[in-house]
Design an enzyme around this catalytic site. Structure first.
Site: not given
Ligand code: AMP
Ligand code: MG
Length: 487
Positions: A113, A252-253
């Site tokens: 990650k 998605d989580n």
């Molecule tokens: P999360 O809130 O971390 O579960 O992420 C939600 C979505 O945003 C997922 O598709 C992640 O891969 C994407 N995402 C979160 N942070 C980043 C980042 N810094 N760069 C690219 N994609 C991100």
């Molecule tokens: Mg996520």
């Protein structure tokens, strides 16, 4: 014990092909250095813990080197975020490097990650900062040690690569391990994009690899969904019993394995507060502590919708109906044990509810209350804990009920009672302020605090001499830390 170049790969998800993931190479971080490694997680891959200290370890887990057999892929998925459907998400900053199997024949996904941009990065930079990588590492391993199903973390590698969030920070990568990285959102993606063939392929993949016993059932997909419902009910019961707040329960989580997954602004409760919201951006409290229970069901219904091509609506509804009773049974069972009870009585649920209601208005430390309740015989313990409560009359009434209930439970020696209770009531918990202290030190280049905290949390039920400072209530500055969503 294996050396790093002896891992054996079997990339089953990659073989599903380009409809499911895209080949992307990790983008290396500058000047990689090992922040922390988990020897327990290394053991899952049969890795000798000594290899963590070799330079090649940090190179592998910062994108500089790759095994010849690795097939790094960014997975595509979608999901419901805060109740609304987002048609395309996917690994925006993480890569499934490959699947490794150990001597026991268990497969583990290696997911890096913070590995750079992918076709799913949207507006993001593909990076993860040191702060959030340390939080994910500590939480994964701490939850596992508490007996709460979770993805695992092998290591965090830091770097000098600048990454912009609210301010300039440094890039890091965390290596996550799980038997699968398939989320509810994978099924939703193929359902809403109307790709029935791929969806069937995905369902077969999950059934064959992760729920093979369901094959024996008359309706294998239904049996699998039921199992997912059961595992989620059990996981969330454990979150509630131990005061864990996930913070971003978007579909998605949510893992199809029923493990805690994708750590963001999570928190363990310090003072008990049923309405606690750990995510600073969750203005409506959709994912507040007590809402995690109904949201678990909401998320399962979203998955059920995506499974309607395979399972009848009536059968799905019936399976969803299992969630709440199962949740309640698991939760009550754990809370009984936390109270030191070995038998079940009808009014136990009320005894727990009454206690939480008293705690709600008293600023009582949730973790330490249960630990101290087991330190001494019931009568003495409640007498000592009394001062922590505001409504003394209310607490006294509860204490009388509790003492009578303990007396009916059985005649145990003081030692037996303490051992039994301490085995389920942790002394050490990942408090936000402890994580914060470790992060502040790590950001200035001192990793000893992260490593020490990880060690302490790997044995949360065991009193560890010299570690008293990790078993304290938070200082004033550490009580209401706001954890932002940025990571
Ligand atoms: P999360 O809130 O971390 O579960 O992420 C939600 C979505 O945003 C997922 O598709 C992640 O891969 C994407 N995402 C979160 N942070 C980043 C980042 N810094 N760069 C690219 N994609 C991100
Ligand atoms: Mg996520």
């Amino acid at each position: 014990m294996k050396a790093l170049d002896e891992l054996t790969f079997d990339n089953r998800f990659a073989r599903l092909g380009d409809a499911f993931s895209t080949h992307v190479l990790p983008e290396p971080l500058d000047e990689p250095r090992l922040v922390v490694a988990s020897s327990a997680a290394m053991a899952l891959l049969d890795l000798d813990p000594a290899v963590a200290e070799t330079p090649v370890f940090a190179e592998l887990f910062s994108g500089h080197k790759l095994w010849a057999e690795a097939e790094p892929r960014a997975m595509v998925y979608s999901g419901h975020q805060f109740g609304g459907y987002t048609p395309q998400l996917g690994d925006g900053r993480g890569l499934l490097l490959g699947e490794v199997y150990n001597a026991a024949g268990e497969h583990w996904d290696l997911h890096l990650k913070g590995a750079g941009m992918t076709p799913y990065s949207r507006m993001g930079d593909g990076r993860a900062v040191l702060r959030s990588s340390i939080r994910e590492f500590l939480a994964s391993e701490a939850l596992h040690a508490l007996g709460i199903p979770s993805s695992r973390a092998l290591c965090v590698v830091g770097s000098s690569t600048p990454v912009w969030r609210e301010k300039q920070e440094r890039g890091a990568m965390v290596l996550r391990l799980a038997h699968s990285h398939i989320r509810f959102g994978h099924f939703e993606y193929f359902y809403y994009t109307k790709k029935p063939e791929q969806q069937a392929e995905l369902a077969e993949h999950v059934l064959n690899l992760h729920y093979p016993e369901c094959r024996e059932q008359p309706e294998p997909y239904l049996a699998m969904f039921r199992e997912i419902v059961e595992r989620n009910a059990e996981m969330i019961a454990k979150w509630q019993a131990y005061g864990f707040c996930h913070g971003v329960m978007n579909t998605d989580n949510m893992s199809i394995l029923g493990i805690t997954f994708d750590f963001g602004p999570f928190a363990f409760l310090d003072d008990f507060d049923a309405h606690f919201i750990c995510n600073h951006s969750d203005h409506e409290g959709r994912y507040s502590f007590s809402n995690q229970v109904p949201i678990g069901q909401w998320n399962l219904s979203a998955l059920a919708q995506a499974l309607t091509p395979f399972i009848s609506v009536d059968a799905l509804k019936e399976a969803l109906g299992l969630y709440l009773p199962l949740y309640q049974a698991h939760y009550l069972d754990l809370m009984r044990r936390r109270l030191g009870l070995t038998t079940a009585e009808e009014d136990d649920q009320k005894l727990v509810e009454r206690l939480l209601k008293l705690m709600q208005n008293s600023g009582v430390d949730y973790t330490l209350f249960f630990r101290r309740l087991g330190d001494e015989p019931a009568a003495l313990a409640v007498a000592r804990l009394r001062d922590d409560f505001v409504g003394l009359a209310g607490f006294d009434a509860w204490a009388e009920l509790y003492k009578a209930r303990v007396a009916r439970d059985g005649d145990y020696s003081e030692v037996q009672r303490r051992e039994r209770m301490h085995a389920v009531n942790p002394l050490y918990i990942l408090r936000n302020y402890l994580a914060q202290n470790a992060i502040a030190a790590a950001e200035s280049g001192d990793y000893s605090e992260v490593r020490r905290l990880h060690e302490v949390l790997s044995k949360p039920f065991e009193e560890q001499p010299g570690m008293e400072q990790y078993a304290q209530r938070p200082p004033d500055w550490g009580k209401h830390l706001e954890i932002s969503c940025s990571s």
